[in-house]
Write an enzyme that holds these catalytic residues in place. Structure first.
Site, PDB file in Angstrom:
ATOM      1  N   ARG A 181      88.539 -64.409   5.398  1.00 39.06           N
ATOM      2  CA  ARG A 181      88.737 -65.540   4.472  1.00 39.06           C
ATOM      3  C   ARG A 181      88.740 -65.137   2.989  1.00 39.06           C
ATOM      4  O   ARG A 181      89.448 -65.768   2.193  1.00 39.06           O
ATOM      5  CB  ARG A 181      87.701 -66.627   4.769  1.00 39.06           C
TER       6      ARG A 181
ATOM      7  N   ILE B  45      91.105 -74.787  -0.045  1.00 40.80           N
ATOM      8  CA  ILE B  45      91.163 -74.101   1.249  1.00 40.80           C
ATOM      9  C   ILE B  45      90.208 -74.893   2.145  1.00 40.80           C
ATOM     10  O   ILE B  45      89.093 -75.213   1.743  1.00 40.80           O
ATOM     11  CB  ILE B  45      90.753 -72.610   1.130  1.00 40.80           C
ATOM     12  N   SER B  46      90.649 -75.211   3.361  1.00 35.62           N
ATOM     13  CA  SER B  46      89.850 -76.074   4.231  1.00 35.62           C
ATOM     14  C   SER B  46      88.535 -75.423   4.633  1.00 35.62           C
ATOM     15  O   SER B  46      88.402 -74.191   4.652  1.00 35.62           O
ATOM     16  CB  SER B  46      90.639 -76.405   5.492  1.00 35.62           C
ATOM     17  N   GLN B  47      87.581 -76.284   4.988  1.00 30.84           N
ATOM     18  CA  GLN B  47      86.283 -75.816   5.494  1.00 30.84           C
ATOM     19  C   GLN B  47      86.505 -75.071   6.816  1.00 30.84           C
ATOM     20  O   GLN B  47      87.235 -75.563   7.684  1.00 30.84           O
ATOM     21  CB  GLN B  47      85.400 -77.042   5.720  1.00 30.84           C
TER      22      GLN B  47
END
Ligand code: SAH
Length: 222
Positions: free
Chosen positions: A45, A71-73
């Site tokens: 990530r 940015i998504s969880q």
């Protein structure tokens, strides 16, 4: 993964153990599909956020990526992916809202062909370059408004929407292959219900997966 990436990854892991903690957290919160956990383990990530956020990249939170987007969880990425492939081996999926390209990479680890569309040109270009540099060859990028899907390559075995919609767009349901699932956050500006809609014969079967918080699904291109 090239040598430099492998080296950086080992360094980060040795220093913090943060990835192991994240994976343990995902398991504790209901991510049980080993295929998904392996993909979350593999996709690094920190490669998907700016320098200022690299040291926070293994936190289980959304982070800014510029252009008022996030940015998504990780938990939400894992949850959506798990539901998309549950009991299935999709061959071809569509992601709407490429953003950083993180979710795209997770999908590309699991599905032979991934289509992804993004309405912000700068993000689309950045993700395209980033994912090419990381060695992904099974992703097709579109700079387009995906609120009604991406017709040229339909139907898809799965469609994953990474932005909150007011309702379920008819166009997306039409682009689902038989047995395919649409995963989409539906509801208000700040909180939505994550929905899974499966195409079954002539009908659709809907399931609620829990509350989530996404940036809004917007029309047009910028
Ligand atoms: N999963 C991505 C999430 C990015 S945020 C990640 O982890 O990085 C959601 C993205 O959806 C934003 O980049 C936003 O620009 C994009 N988006 C919103 N509405 C869209 C639309 N109609 N078509 C394509 N992309 C859209």
């Amino acid at each position: 993964m090239n040598l430099l990436q492998a080296y950086r990854r080992r360094l980060a892991l040795a220093e913090t153990g943060a990835l192991q903690r994240l994976l343990a957290d995902l398991r504790a919160q209901g991510i049980t599909d080993e295929r998904v956990l392996a993909a979350m383990d593999k996709v690094f990530r920190p490669d998907f956020v700016d320098d200022a956020f690299k040291n926070r990249a293994f936190e289980n939170t959304a982070l800014p990526i510029g252009h008022a987007q996030t940015i998504s969880q990780p938990l939400v990425v894992a949850l959506m992916t798990q539901q998309l492939i549950k009991g299935r081996k999709p061959q071809k999926v569509l992601e709407i809202g490429t953003g950083s390209g993180y979710q795209t990479a997770v999908l590309a680890e699991l599905v032979p062909i991934v289509y992804t569309v993004e309405r912000i040109k700068a993000l689309s270009e950045q993700a395209r370059q980033r994912l090419a540099a990381l060695g992904y060859r099974n992703i097709h990028f579109g700079y387009s408004d995906g609120s009604q899907g991406w017709l040229p390559y339909a139907p898809y075995d799965g469609i994953l929407v990474a932005a909150g919609a007011d309702n379920i767009p008819e166009g997306l349901l039409k682009q689902l292959a038989p047995g395919g699932r649409l995963i989409i956050p539906v509801g208000g500006q700040s909180v939505q219900m994550l929905k899974s809609v499966e195409r079954r014969g002539a009908g659709f079967y809907e399931e609620d997966l829990g509350r989530v918080s996404f940036v809004p699904l917007l029309g047009g291109r910028v």
